[in-house]
Design a protein around this motif. Structure first.
Motif, PDB file in Angstrom:
ATOM      1  N   VAL A  69      13.421  10.612 120.156  1.00 22.11           N
ATOM      2  CA  VAL A  69      12.535  10.831 121.306  1.00 22.11           C
ATOM      3  C   VAL A  69      11.332   9.888 121.224  1.00 22.11           C
ATOM      4  CG1 VAL A  69      10.976  12.493 122.407  1.00 22.11           C
ATOM      5  CG2 VAL A  69      13.274  13.205 121.710  1.00 22.11           C
ATOM      6  N   SER A  70      10.772   9.730 120.048  1.00 22.71           N
ATOM      7  CA  SER A  70       9.632   8.820 119.877  1.00 22.71           C
ATOM      8  C   SER A  70      10.021   7.391 120.238  1.00 22.71           C
ATOM      9  CB  SER A  70       9.129   8.866 118.432  1.00 22.71           C
ATOM     10  OG  SER A  70       8.608  10.138 118.130  1.00 22.71           O
ATOM     11  N   GLU A  71      11.218   6.968 119.831  1.00 27.74           N
ATOM     12  CA  GLU A  71      11.685   5.608 120.154  1.00 27.74           C
ATOM     13  C   GLU A  71      11.878   5.424 121.659  1.00 27.74           C
ATOM     14  OE1 GLU A  71      15.187   5.137 117.768  1.00 27.74           O
ATOM     15  OE2 GLU A  71      14.032   4.654 115.965  1.00 27.74           O
ATOM     16  N   VAL A  72      12.385   6.444 122.346  1.00 27.71           N
ATOM     17  CA  VAL A  72      12.587   6.352 123.801  1.00 27.71           C
ATOM     18  C   VAL A  72      11.244   6.187 124.500  1.00 27.71           C
ATOM     19  CG1 VAL A  72      13.293   7.656 125.851  1.00 27.71           C
ATOM     20  CG2 VAL A  72      14.795   7.566 123.857  1.00 27.71           C
ATOM     21  N   PRO A  79      14.680   8.052 129.740  1.00 25.48           N
ATOM     22  CA  PRO A  79      15.420   8.722 128.674  1.00 25.48           C
ATOM     23  C   PRO A  79      16.888   8.938 129.035  1.00 25.48           C
ATOM     24  CG  PRO A  79      13.698  10.142 129.557  1.00 25.48           C
ATOM     25  CD  PRO A  79      13.602   8.845 130.266  1.00 25.48           C
ATOM     26  N   PRO A  80      17.770   8.627 128.102  1.00 28.47           N
ATOM     27  CA  PRO A  80      19.189   8.879 128.335  1.00 28.47           C
ATOM     28  C   PRO A  80      19.481  10.364 128.273  1.00 28.47           C
ATOM     29  CG  PRO A  80      18.845   8.116 126.100  1.00 28.47           C
ATOM     30  CD  PRO A  80      17.503   8.066 126.789  1.00 28.47           C
ATOM     31  N   SER A  81      20.637  10.738 128.733  1.00 33.99           N
ATOM     32  CA  SER A  81      21.043  12.142 128.668  1.00 33.99           C
ATOM     33  C   SER A  81      21.037  12.594 127.209  1.00 33.99           C
ATOM     34  CB  SER A  81      22.454  12.288 129.257  1.00 33.99           C
ATOM     35  OG  SER A  81      22.904  13.601 129.079  1.00 33.99           O
ATOM     36  N   GLY A  82      20.361  13.670 126.938  1.00 29.00           N
ATOM     37  CA  GLY A  82      20.293  14.202 125.572  1.00 29.00           C
ATOM     38  C   GLY A  82      19.299  13.491 124.676  1.00 29.00           C
ATOM     39  N   TRP A  83      18.600  12.487 125.201  1.00 23.32           N
ATOM     40  CA  TRP A  83      17.571  11.771 124.440  1.00 23.32           C
ATOM     41  C   TRP A  83      18.107  11.159 123.151  1.00 23.32           C
ATOM     42  CZ3 TRP A  83      12.383  11.257 125.914  1.00 23.32           C
ATOM     43  CH2 TRP A  83      12.009  11.942 127.061  1.00 23.32           C
ATOM     44  N   ASN A  84      19.378  10.826 123.114  1.00 19.35           N
ATOM     45  CA  ASN A  84      20.046  10.280 121.912  1.00 19.35           C
ATOM     46  C   ASN A  84      20.061  11.288 120.763  1.00 19.35           C
ATOM     47  OD1 ASN A  84      20.590   7.829 123.144  1.00 19.35           O
ATOM     48  ND2 ASN A  84      18.645   6.927 122.472  1.00 19.35           N
ATOM     49  N   CYS A  85      20.050  12.550 121.107  1.00 17.06           N
ATOM     50  CA  CYS A  85      20.052  13.600 120.082  1.00 17.06           C
ATOM     51  C   CYS A  85      21.337  14.431 120.127  1.00 17.06           C
ATOM     52  CB  CYS A  85      18.862  14.531 120.278  1.00 17.06           C
ATOM     53  SG  CYS A  85      17.296  13.761 119.916  1.00 17.06           S
ATOM     54  N   THR A  99      17.835  18.976 123.091  1.00 24.26           N
ATOM     55  CA  THR A  99      16.642  18.314 123.610  1.00 24.26           C
ATOM     56  C   THR A  99      16.574  18.533 125.108  1.00 24.26           C
ATOM     57  OG1 THR A  99      16.973  16.651 121.926  1.00 24.26           O
ATOM     58  CG2 THR A  99      15.338  16.176 123.578  1.00 24.26           C
ATOM     59  N   ALA A 100      15.412  18.970 125.581  1.00 26.04           N
ATOM     60  CA  ALA A 100      15.222  19.287 127.000  1.00 26.04           C
ATOM     61  C   ALA A 100      14.306  18.260 127.647  1.00 26.04           C
ATOM     62  CB  ALA A 100      14.635  20.685 127.132  1.00 26.04           C
ATOM     63  N   GLU A 101      13.950  18.539 128.886  1.00 25.26           N
ATOM     64  CA  GLU A 101      13.052  17.686 129.677  1.00 25.26           C
ATOM     65  C   GLU A 101      11.780  17.375 128.893  1.00 25.26           C
ATOM     66  OE1 GLU A 101      12.069  15.462 132.950  1.00 25.26           O
ATOM     67  OE2 GLU A 101      13.949  16.501 132.592  1.00 25.26           O
ATOM     68  N   GLY A 102      11.379  16.132 128.934  1.00 23.60           N
ATOM     69  CA  GLY A 102      10.151  15.722 128.257  1.00 23.60           C
ATOM     70  C   GLY A 102      10.348  15.449 126.777  1.00 23.60           C
ATOM     71  N   GLY A 103      11.553  15.661 126.276  1.00 22.68           N
ATOM     72  CA  GLY A 103      11.817  15.430 124.860  1.00 22.68           C
ATOM     73  C   GLY A 103      11.524  16.625 123.975  1.00 22.68           C
ATOM     74  N   VAL A 104      11.389  17.799 124.584  1.00 21.85           N
ATOM     75  CA  VAL A 104      11.136  19.017 123.801  1.00 21.85           C
ATOM     76  C   VAL A 104      12.415  19.358 123.037  1.00 21.85           C
ATOM     77  CG1 VAL A 104      10.564  21.468 123.891  1.00 21.85           C
ATOM     78  CG2 VAL A 104       9.424  19.868 125.432  1.00 21.85           C
ATOM     79  N   ILE A 105      12.299  19.504 121.731  1.00 22.69           N
ATOM     80  CA  ILE A 105      13.444  19.761 120.854  1.00 22.69           C
ATOM     81  C   ILE A 105      13.473  21.237 120.499  1.00 22.69           C
ATOM     82  CG2 ILE A 105      14.520  19.199 118.644  1.00 22.69           C
ATOM     83  CD1 ILE A 105      12.831  16.552 118.786  1.00 22.69           C
ATOM     84  N   LYS A 134       3.994  15.213 126.456  1.00 20.27           N
ATOM     85  CA  LYS A 134       4.627  14.008 127.000  1.00 20.27           C
ATOM     86  C   LYS A 134       5.550  14.386 128.151  1.00 20.27           C
ATOM     87  CE  LYS A 134       4.108  10.072 124.546  1.00 20.27           C
ATOM     88  NZ  LYS A 134       3.726   8.813 125.158  1.00 20.27           N
ATOM     89  N   ASN A 135       5.625  13.485 129.147  1.00 18.00           N
ATOM     90  CA  ASN A 135       6.548  13.643 130.266  1.00 18.00           C
ATOM     91  C   ASN A 135       6.901  12.243 130.740  1.00 18.00           C
ATOM     92  OD1 ASN A 135       7.919  14.071 132.645  1.00 18.00           O
ATOM     93  ND2 ASN A 135       6.587  15.734 133.304  1.00 18.00           N
ATOM     94  N   HIS A 136       8.172  11.887 130.659  1.00 17.35           N
ATOM     95  CA  HIS A 136       8.568  10.525 131.005  1.00 17.35           C
ATOM     96  C   HIS A 136       8.322  10.200 132.481  1.00 17.35           C
ATOM     97  CE1 HIS A 136      12.104  12.940 131.952  1.00 17.35           C
ATOM     98  NE2 HIS A 136      12.430  11.995 132.828  1.00 17.35           N
TER      99      HIS A 136
END
Length: 171
Positions: A69-72, A79-85, A99-105, A134-136
């Motif tokens: 998420v930090s790299e995105v 952000p890609p689907s799933g934030w690469n997680c 991982t949800a909206e905004g990168g919340v894990i 954070k919010n993309h």
């Protein structure tokens, strides 16, 4: 001179020596009571500390996703689907990482053998600054590093705070 009268038939005996026979019953009962009290206090504390140590593995399981998420956010990309997680590290104590909206894990715990922890979650929220998550979709958030991660246990369905590491308890 007056002398005290003594009965000629009563002879004085030397006190009998008492043989050492070991511990008395009362001494043994006191020791057993002390051990019981210590056990009643120490065993639950030991169990809680064991759960806290296992909880560290749950927190560490989110580290791969935190990095992704930090790299995105830093790469200024949508952000890609799933934030690469989508691939989370397999663990005895981690059921899932999402991982949800905004990168919340959200990490779901399992394998503790405790209904207050199993299938409960802990969340990690990325922040743009000290107070803003954070919010993309928000201007200025992409291309900037994550300022901090906040670890929380949701009020509903969350892991009890007493089992969380200090940085997740708001301490």
């Amino acid at each position: 001179m007056n002398q005290p009268l003594r009965s000629p038939t009563v002879a004085r005996r030397a006190p009998a020596a008492r043989a050492e026979t070991g511990f008395s019953l009362i001494e043994i009962l006191i020791v057993v009571a002390i051990i019981g009290i210590l056990g009643a206090i120490a065993f639950p504390m030991y169990q809680d500390n064991t759960r806290k140590a296992r909880m560290t593995e749950v927190v560490v399981a989110a580290s791969t996703c935190r990095t992704a998420v930090s790299e995105v956010y830093l790469a200024t990309v949508v952000p890609p689907s799933g934030w690469n997680c989508s691939q989370f590290p397999a663990s005895k104590y981690v059921k899932s990482v999402a991982t949800a909206e905004g990168g919340v894990i959200t990490v779901t715990a399992t394998g503790f053998g405790d209904s207050s922890i199993d299938d409960k979650v802990i969340t990690f929220t990325p922040y743009h600054d000290d107070t803003t998550p954070k919010n993309h979709a928000t201007a200025g958030h992409l291309g900037k590093a994550v300022f901090k991660w906040e670890c929380q246990s949701p009020a509903s369905g969350g892991i009890p705070v007493k089992f969380l590491p200090a940085n997740c308890r708001g301490v």
